[in-house]
Design a protein around this motif. Structure first.
Motif, PDB file in Angstrom:
ATOM      1  N   HIS A 113       2.607  -2.586  -0.779  1.00  0.00           N
ATOM      2  CA  HIS A 113       1.065  -3.297  -0.895  1.00  0.00           C
ATOM      3  C   HIS A 113       0.195  -2.068  -1.631  1.00  0.00           C
ATOM      4  O   HIS A 113      -0.860  -2.158  -1.388  1.00  0.00           O
ATOM      5  CB  HIS A 113       0.812  -3.130   0.617  1.00  0.00           C
ATOM      6  N   ARG A 114       0.775  -1.256  -2.519  1.00  0.00           N
ATOM      7  CA  ARG A 114      -0.110  -0.619  -3.365  1.00  0.00           C
ATOM      8  C   ARG A 114       0.272  -0.950  -4.880  1.00  0.00           C
ATOM      9  O   ARG A 114       1.392  -1.405  -5.215  1.00  0.00           O
ATOM     10  CB  ARG A 114       0.350   0.954  -3.205  1.00  0.00           C
ATOM     11  N   ILE A 115      -0.981  -0.986  -5.678  1.00  0.00           N
ATOM     12  CA  ILE A 115      -0.894  -1.448  -6.920  1.00  0.00           C
ATOM     13  C   ILE A 115      -1.370  -0.316  -7.821  1.00  0.00           C
ATOM     14  O   ILE A 115      -2.123   0.335  -7.530  1.00  0.00           O
ATOM     15  CB  ILE A 115      -1.756  -2.710  -7.075  1.00  0.00           C
ATOM     16  N   ARG A 116      -0.825  -0.025  -8.943  1.00  0.00           N
ATOM     17  CA  ARG A 116      -1.212   0.749 -10.016  1.00  0.00           C
ATOM     18  C   ARG A 116      -1.514  -0.057 -11.342  1.00  0.00           C
ATOM     19  O   ARG A 116      -0.465  -0.680 -11.796  1.00  0.00           O
ATOM     20  CB  ARG A 116      -0.289   1.883 -10.214  1.00  0.00           C
ATOM     21  N   THR A 117      -2.641   0.238 -11.738  1.00  0.00           N
ATOM     22  CA  THR A 117      -3.077  -0.504 -12.957  1.00  0.00           C
ATOM     23  C   THR A 117      -3.030   0.682 -14.047  1.00  0.00           C
ATOM     24  O   THR A 117      -2.883   1.681 -13.878  1.00  0.00           O
ATOM     25  CB  THR A 117      -4.051  -1.380 -12.927  1.00  0.00           C
ATOM     26  N   GLY A 118      -3.781   0.267 -15.104  1.00  0.00           N
ATOM     27  CA  GLY A 118      -3.611   1.398 -16.195  1.00  0.00           C
ATOM     28  C   GLY A 118      -4.230   2.454 -15.815  1.00  0.00           C
ATOM     29  O   GLY A 118      -4.210   3.561 -16.239  1.00  0.00           O
ATOM     30  N   ARG A 119      -5.746   2.079 -15.134  1.00  0.00           N
ATOM     31  CA  ARG A 119      -6.565   3.218 -14.683  1.00  0.00           C
ATOM     32  C   ARG A 119      -6.836   3.332 -13.088  1.00  0.00           C
ATOM     33  O   ARG A 119      -7.638   4.116 -12.625  1.00  0.00           O
ATOM     34  CB  ARG A 119      -8.124   2.817 -15.377  1.00  0.00           C
ATOM     35  N   LEU A 120      -6.471   2.385 -12.429  1.00  0.00           N
ATOM     36  CA  LEU A 120      -6.888   2.060 -10.964  1.00  0.00           C
ATOM     37  C   LEU A 120      -5.717   2.214 -10.098  1.00  0.00           C
ATOM     38  O   LEU A 120      -4.603   2.003 -10.494  1.00  0.00           O
ATOM     39  CB  LEU A 120      -7.428   0.823 -10.776  1.00  0.00           C
ATOM     40  N   GLU A 121      -5.811   2.575  -8.830  1.00  0.00           N
ATOM     41  CA  GLU A 121      -5.160   2.408  -7.665  1.00  0.00           C
ATOM     42  C   GLU A 121      -5.560   1.484  -6.671  1.00  0.00           C
ATOM     43  O   GLU A 121      -6.659   1.767  -6.353  1.00  0.00           O
ATOM     44  CB  GLU A 121      -4.606   3.929  -7.006  1.00  0.00           C
ATOM     45  N   LEU A 122      -4.741   0.786  -6.227  1.00  0.00           N
ATOM     46  CA  LEU A 122      -5.267  -0.372  -5.071  1.00  0.00           C
ATOM     47  C   LEU A 122      -4.289  -0.082  -3.835  1.00  0.00           C
ATOM     48  O   LEU A 122      -3.236  -0.249  -4.212  1.00  0.00           O
ATOM     49  CB  LEU A 122      -5.040  -1.824  -5.471  1.00  0.00           C
ATOM     50  N   GLU A 123      -4.955   0.151  -2.731  1.00  0.00           N
ATOM     51  CA  GLU A 123      -4.103   0.093  -1.524  1.00  0.00           C
ATOM     52  C   GLU A 123      -4.798  -0.545  -0.488  1.00  0.00           C
ATOM     53  O   GLU A 123      -6.004  -0.642  -0.552  1.00  0.00           O
ATOM     54  CB  GLU A 123      -3.742   1.574  -1.127  1.00  0.00           C
ATOM     55  N   PRO A 124      -4.230  -1.065   0.697  1.00  0.00           N
ATOM     56  CA  PRO A 124      -4.783  -1.745   1.663  1.00  0.00           C
ATOM     57  C   PRO A 124      -6.057  -0.812   2.317  1.00  0.00           C
ATOM     58  O   PRO A 124      -5.919   0.215   2.617  1.00  0.00           O
ATOM     59  CB  PRO A 124      -3.804  -2.034   2.795  1.00  0.00           C
ATOM     60  N   VAL A 125      -7.238  -1.488   2.454  1.00  0.00           N
ATOM     61  CA  VAL A 125      -8.126  -0.866   3.019  1.00  0.00           C
ATOM     62  C   VAL A 125      -7.795  -0.418   4.545  1.00  0.00           C
ATOM     63  O   VAL A 125      -6.975  -1.010   5.112  1.00  0.00           O
ATOM     64  CB  VAL A 125      -9.606  -1.619   3.386  1.00  0.00           C
ATOM     65  N   SER A 126      -8.371   0.901   4.914  1.00  0.00           N
ATOM     66  CA  SER A 126      -8.247   1.241   6.456  1.00  0.00           C
ATOM     67  C   SER A 126      -9.420   1.877   6.815  1.00  0.00           C
ATOM     68  O   SER A 126     -10.377   2.092   6.182  1.00  0.00           O
ATOM     69  CB  SER A 126      -6.982   2.129   6.165  1.00  0.00           C
ATOM     70  N   TRP A 127      -9.341   2.278   8.120  1.00  0.00           N
ATOM     71  CA  TRP A 127     -10.399   2.775   8.856  1.00  0.00           C
ATOM     72  C   TRP A 127     -10.980   4.036   8.104  1.00  0.00           C
ATOM     73  O   TRP A 127     -12.033   4.493   8.035  1.00  0.00           O
ATOM     74  CB  TRP A 127     -10.307   3.231  10.241  1.00  0.00           C
ATOM     75  N   ARG A 128     -10.051   4.950   7.471  1.00  0.00           N
ATOM     76  CA  ARG A 128     -10.426   6.068   6.646  1.00  0.00           C
ATOM     77  C   ARG A 128     -11.468   5.815   5.191  1.00  0.00           C
ATOM     78  O   ARG A 128     -12.185   6.349   4.904  1.00  0.00           O
ATOM     79  CB  ARG A 128      -9.263   6.977   6.118  1.00  0.00           C
ATOM     80  N   ASP A 129     -11.404   4.316   5.238  1.00  0.00           N
ATOM     81  CA  ASP A 129     -12.268   3.988   4.088  1.00  0.00           C
ATOM     82  C   ASP A 129     -13.737   3.521   4.516  1.00  0.00           C
ATOM     83  O   ASP A 129     -14.554   3.188   3.753  1.00  0.00           O
ATOM     84  CB  ASP A 129     -11.512   2.768   3.309  1.00  0.00           C
ATOM     85  N   ILE A 130     -13.948   3.444   5.839  1.00  0.00           N
ATOM     86  CA  ILE A 130     -14.899   3.013   6.131  1.00  0.00           C
ATOM     87  C   ILE A 130     -16.227   3.565   5.907  1.00  0.00           C
ATOM     88  O   ILE A 130     -17.327   2.557   5.599  1.00  0.00           O
ATOM     89  CB  ILE A 130     -15.183   2.647   7.884  1.00  0.00           C
ATOM     90  N   ASP A 131     -16.583   4.553   5.687  1.00  0.00           N
ATOM     91  CA  ASP A 131     -17.904   5.239   5.092  1.00  0.00           C
ATOM     92  C   ASP A 131     -18.093   4.567   3.746  1.00  0.00           C
ATOM     93  O   ASP A 131     -19.218   4.352   3.321  1.00  0.00           O
ATOM     94  CB  ASP A 131     -17.787   6.616   5.190  1.00  0.00           C
TER      95      ASP A 131
END
Length: 175
Positions: free
Chosen positions: A3-21
């Motif tokens: 469930h993680r994606i790497r593009t040329g410049r970005l990392e994408l991972e499922p949102v989690s509570w650590r991201d809430i702020d």
């Protein structure tokens, strides 16, 4: 499936509570959310959205990604369930400070491809006709206009969609 994606410049991972702020700051940002259908969101609304996003990941194996550049949260992109027919709605937002470098389109395209790869057949996005930047991002990520309509408040809207038929082949555009 990872469930993680790497593009040329970005990392994408499922949102989690650590991201809430970070998510709450993004959703309160007028530059990021002002023209969006849901508009600017309060902290409480952002928390309710986060709970729904986490639930979607657990139930469906697909949802909204936290988007990071160099390990730093810069936005989000992904899909959420939009109806009982298996349709998902596409959503994205990056902080305006990241605009103009193609990061939003990069994140949007990666999230859209992921959703189709895990079996989501139809993805839609509602965009104000006047939102030229939104139209470029959605269209540039591979979605096509399938309908024009008036919102209840009278705004002219475009419905975009991306459909992948069994076998992984994108379906044609509806007119």
């Amino acid at each position: 499936m990872e469930h993680r994606i790497r593009t040329g410049r970005l990392e994408l991972e499922p949102v989690s509570w650590r991201d809430i702020d970070d998510v709450a700051r993004l959703k309160a940002n007028a530059g990021a959310m002002g023209l969006r259908g849901g508009g600017i969101r309060s902290r409480g609304q952002s928390e309710a959205d986060m709970a729904a996003h986490i639930f979607s990941w657990g139930r469906d194996g697909v949802g909204i990604f936290a988007v990071r550049e160099g390990g730093r949260f810069v936005g989000m992109a992904g899909v959420w369930p939009a109806g009982e027919d298996g349709t998902y709605e596409f959503d994205y937002a990056l902080f305006p400070s990241r605009a103009g470098r193609g990061l939003t389109r990069e994140a949007a395209g990666a999230a859209l491809a992921f959703a189709h790869d895990v079996g989501v057949r139809r993805i839609v996005a509602h965009v104000q006709d006047a939102d030229i930047v939104g139209r470029k991002i959605i269209g540039g990520s591979g979605m096509a206009v399938c309908q024009r309509y008036a919102a209840p408040d009278g705004r002219s809207m475009l419905l975009y969609h991306s459909v992948r038929v069994p076998g992984g082949v994108p379906a044609g555009t509806l007119h």
